[in-house]
Write a protein that holds these residues in place. Structure first.
Motif, short mmCIF file in Angstrom:
data_model
loop_
_atom_site.label_atom_id
_atom_site.label_comp_id
_atom_site.label_asym_id
_atom_site.label_seq_id
_atom_site.Cartn_x
_atom_site.Cartn_y
_atom_site.Cartn_z
N LEU A 160 0.82 -1.21 0.00
CA LEU A 160 0.00 0.00 0.00
C LEU A 160 0.85 1.26 0.00
CD1 LEU A 160 -2.92 -0.92 2.43
CD2 LEU A 160 -2.91 -0.89 -0.06
N ALA A 161 2.06 1.17 0.56
CA ALA A 161 2.95 2.33 0.52
C ALA A 161 3.21 2.76 -0.91
CB ALA A 161 4.27 2.00 1.21
N GLN A 213 1.12 1.55 -3.78
CA GLN A 213 -0.12 1.69 -4.56
C GLN A 213 -0.98 2.88 -4.14
OE1 GLN A 213 -2.33 -1.98 -4.88
NE2 GLN A 213 -0.46 -3.19 -4.99
N TRP A 214 -1.08 3.12 -2.83
CA TRP A 214 -1.91 4.22 -2.34
C TRP A 214 -1.09 5.45 -2.00
CZ3 TRP A 214 -6.13 1.86 1.44
CH2 TRP A 214 -6.97 1.02 0.70
N ALA A 215 0.22 5.39 -2.20
CA ALA A 215 1.12 6.50 -1.90
C ALA A 215 0.90 7.03 -0.48
CB ALA A 215 0.94 7.62 -2.93
N LEU A 216 0.93 6.11 0.48
CA LEU A 216 0.64 6.48 1.86
C LEU A 216 1.85 7.10 2.54
CD1 LEU A 216 -1.40 3.35 3.04
CD2 LEU A 216 -2.23 5.48 2.04
N THR A 217 1.59 7.98 3.48
CA THR A 217 2.66 8.59 4.27
C THR A 217 3.10 7.62 5.36
OG1 THR A 217 1.15 9.56 5.89
CG2 THR A 217 1.60 10.84 3.88
N PRO A 218 4.29 7.82 5.94
CA PRO A 218 4.70 6.96 7.06
C PRO A 218 3.72 6.98 8.23
CG PRO A 218 6.59 8.17 6.21
CD PRO A 218 5.38 8.71 5.50
N THR A 219 3.09 8.12 8.47
CA THR A 219 2.10 8.20 9.56
C THR A 219 0.90 7.32 9.27
OG1 THR A 219 2.80 10.44 10.14
CG2 THR A 219 0.62 9.73 10.91
N GLU A 220 0.40 7.37 8.03
CA GLU A 220 -0.74 6.52 7.67
C GLU A 220 -0.38 5.04 7.77
OE1 GLU A 220 -3.26 9.16 4.43
OE2 GLU A 220 -1.31 8.34 3.83
N LEU A 221 0.82 4.70 7.32
CA LEU A 221 1.26 3.31 7.42
C LEU A 221 1.38 2.86 8.87
CD1 LEU A 221 4.03 3.17 4.67
CD2 LEU A 221 1.84 1.97 4.63
N SER A 222 1.89 3.74 9.73
CA SER A 222 2.05 3.36 11.13
C SER A 222 0.70 3.14 11.80
CB SER A 222 2.85 4.42 11.88
OG SER A 222 2.17 5.66 11.89
N TRP A 223 -0.32 3.90 11.41
CA TRP A 223 -1.65 3.67 11.98
C TRP A 223 -2.26 2.36 11.47
CZ3 TRP A 223 -3.83 5.02 16.13
CH2 TRP A 223 -3.51 6.22 16.74
N ILE A 224 -2.01 2.02 10.21
CA ILE A 224 -2.48 0.73 9.71
C ILE A 224 -1.82 -0.39 10.49
CG2 ILE A 224 -2.44 -0.84 7.72
CD1 ILE A 224 -2.76 1.64 5.93
N GLY A 225 -0.54 -0.22 10.82
CA GLY A 225 0.16 -1.23 11.60
C GLY A 225 -0.29 -1.29 13.05
N SER A 226 -0.73 -0.16 13.60
CA SER A 226 -1.03 -0.08 15.03
C SER A 226 -2.49 -0.31 15.39
CB SER A 226 -0.60 1.29 15.58
OG SER A 226 0.79 1.40 15.63
N ILE A 227 -3.42 0.01 14.50
CA ILE A 227 -4.83 0.01 14.89
C ILE A 227 -5.31 -1.39 15.29
CG2 ILE A 227 -5.73 -0.37 12.55
CD1 ILE A 227 -7.23 1.92 15.28
N GLY A 228 -4.75 -2.42 14.65
CA GLY A 228 -5.13 -3.77 15.03
C GLY A 228 -4.76 -4.08 16.47
N PHE A 229 -3.68 -3.47 16.96
CA PHE A 229 -3.25 -3.71 18.32
C PHE A 229 -4.10 -2.96 19.34
CE2 PHE A 229 0.62 -4.33 15.70
CZ PHE A 229 0.70 -5.71 15.86
N VAL A 230 -4.75 -1.88 18.90
CA VAL A 230 -5.74 -1.25 19.76
C VAL A 230 -6.87 -2.24 20.04
CG1 VAL A 230 -7.38 0.66 19.99
CG2 VAL A 230 -5.17 1.05 18.88
N GLY A 231 -7.34 -2.89 18.98
CA GLY A 231 -8.36 -3.94 19.14
C GLY A 231 -7.85 -5.10 19.97
N MET A 232 -6.58 -5.47 19.77
CA MET A 232 -6.02 -6.60 20.52
C MET A 232 -5.93 -6.29 22.02
SD MET A 232 -3.03 -7.87 17.88
CE MET A 232 -2.50 -9.29 18.84
#
Length: 452
Positions: free
Chosen positions: A53-54, A56-75
């Motif tokens: 996605l970095a 294909q969607w041209a995501l910023t490091p901040t957006e990528l870090s939230w994609i990596g972290s949000i699952g752990f909020v649920g966990m």
């Protein structure tokens, strides 16, 4: 079947502890472990999805870090709630429900149309996953004979490496092959939803839980099923009186306070170092100059080192004990992370990454072996879930810390920070009780005495 019957009474827990490891134990480990592997596959997939996605969607490091972290909020939320529910409605019920939740959410994530929608689905995935892991280890530990309990729980945890290896294979073979490769990868992660049906029917409920709820006939039937598999004649049972599940505040009562603080410290440090490193690893390799296929291939090779790490821990938790094994593997993880921080060149990156992978996953095996042994039965799943939930705070923070650490000092500062987290976890592990060979009903000896 053995005819060595005796009239001596025993508790059902004692009857389970006297058994050899049987086919029934194997089915329980494999049945729980397959769910664990599918969970790991889902967590591992997001690291490869982020790398895709970095681009294909041209995501910023901040957006990528939230994609990596949000699952752990649920966990974090799922681990805490799952442990509470498992001490009230049963281990098996919660295990099956959590597999269904995160499997369905993973399939839905494959249809994500924006960063926001992907974040919502990743949160739901984490909610189910976070509740499943401590519940499965609690169930397996309550059936495993005392003399091999640590080894059996590490064997269960080793299924995590199998799942992460599957994720690495999918990341290597599927994700880079087309623009929709990441969607197909997530769709494969929906398999746990189907597996949940098998889990609900095939796994036994915890005998200790059933007794605490006064369901003695079900508890007796479960014990006899395992005794029959071992060819051991049953003996009259002494049934403990039913008791209500204690409130979560009992984790911080006078007799449990130090253990809880130490366990939470271990879980925080190991989560910070592990998820910070491995969620970002393919992306960090990509940004360091590796193309997507090569970055995925290196991650696959590094992942393979997890398997011998688990095997070594499985042997050592019964030879050395839980605490020394955990401390040694955490310090080895710190050394691996520090070496990775200094690595230059392809070979050095690969070797130091494999060292980190070997020791870190061996440490995970040891931490899952020791966690269910810290608390009594009525508080066991609650305590394990609370420790895992607290650790997930670190798994939320670690991926978010990577972008500013990269900006401040590059990969060297990132992995030096993870090395420090492993050292802190090793220090906390020194305050845990040592329960090698003890029954789960015994009160842990004070740490100072255990060290002698």
């Amino acid at each position: 079947m053995s005819t060595d019957a005796t009239t001596t009474s025993a508790t059902r827990a004692q009857r389970l502890d006297r058994l050899p490891f049987t086919r029934q134990h194997g089915r329980l480990v494999v049945g729980s472990g397959l769910g664990w592997a599918l969970d790991a596959m889902d967590v591992g997939l997001i690291s490869f999805v982020m790398a895709a996605l970095a681009v294909q969607w041209a995501l910023t490091p901040t957006e990528l870090s939230w994609i990596g972290s949000i699952g752990f909020v649920g966990m974090a939320l799922g681990a805490t709630l799952g442990g509470l529910l498992a001490d009230r409605v049963g281990r098996r019920q919660v295990f099956a429900l959590t597999l269904l939740v995160f499997g369905a959410a993973t399939g839905a994530a494959a249809l994500a149309w924006s960063v926001a929608s992907l974040l919502v689905f990743r949160f739901l995935i984490g909610l189910g996953l976070g509740a499943e892991l401590p519940v499965a280890s609690t169930l397996v530990s309550e059936y495993a004979p005392a003399r091999v309990r640590g080894r059996v729980v590490v064997a269960l945890e080793a299924f995590w490496a199998v799942g992460w290896l599957l994720a690495a294979l999918i990341g290597y073979l599927v994700v880079p092959r087309s623009d929709d490769g990441w969607r197909w990868a997530l769709a494969l992660g929906a398999l746990p939803a189907l597996y949940a049906v098998v889990v609900r029917r095939g796994l036994p409920e915890s005998v200790r839980f059933l007794e605490l709820r006064g369901r003695t006939e079900e508890a007796e039937a479960a014990v006899r099923r395992f005794e029959s598999a071992a060819g051991v004649a049953p003996v009259p049972s002494v049934t403990p009186p039913p008791s209500p599940a204690p409130r979560p505040r009992a984790l911080w009562a006078a007799g449990s306070r130090r253990r809880t603080a130490a366990l939470w410290g271990v879980w925080f440090g190991i989560n910070f170092g592990y998820y910070g490193a491995f969620i970002w690893l393919p992306t960090l390799l990509y940004t360091a100059g590796f193309d997507l296929v090569r970055a995925s291939g290196y991650t696959l090779l590094i992942t393979l080192a997890q398997l011998p790490g688990y095997a070594a821990a499985a042997v050592l938790v019964e030879r050395w004990g839980r605490r020394p094994t955990l401390v040694v593997f955490l310090l080895g993880s710190a050394a691996g992370a520090a070496a990775f921080a200094l690595a230059t060149g392809d070979t050095a990156v690969l070797v130091t990454g494999m060292v980190l992978s070997f020791f870190n996953l061996g440490a995970w095996g040891a931490v899952y072996a020791v966690t269910p042994e810290v608390y009594p039965t009525a508080l066991r799943a609650t305590g394990a879930g609370a420790a895992a939930g607290f650790g997930r705070i670190a798994s939320i923070a670690a991926p978010l810390c990577v972008p500013p650490l990269l900006a401040a000092g590059g990969n060297g500062l990132v992995f030096a920070t993870f090395a420090a987290a492993f050292v802190l976890a090793a220090g906390a592990a020194l305050a845990l009780p040592e329960r090698r060979g003890e029954t789960l009903e015994e009160e842990p000896a004070p740490v100072a005495a255990a060290r002698g």
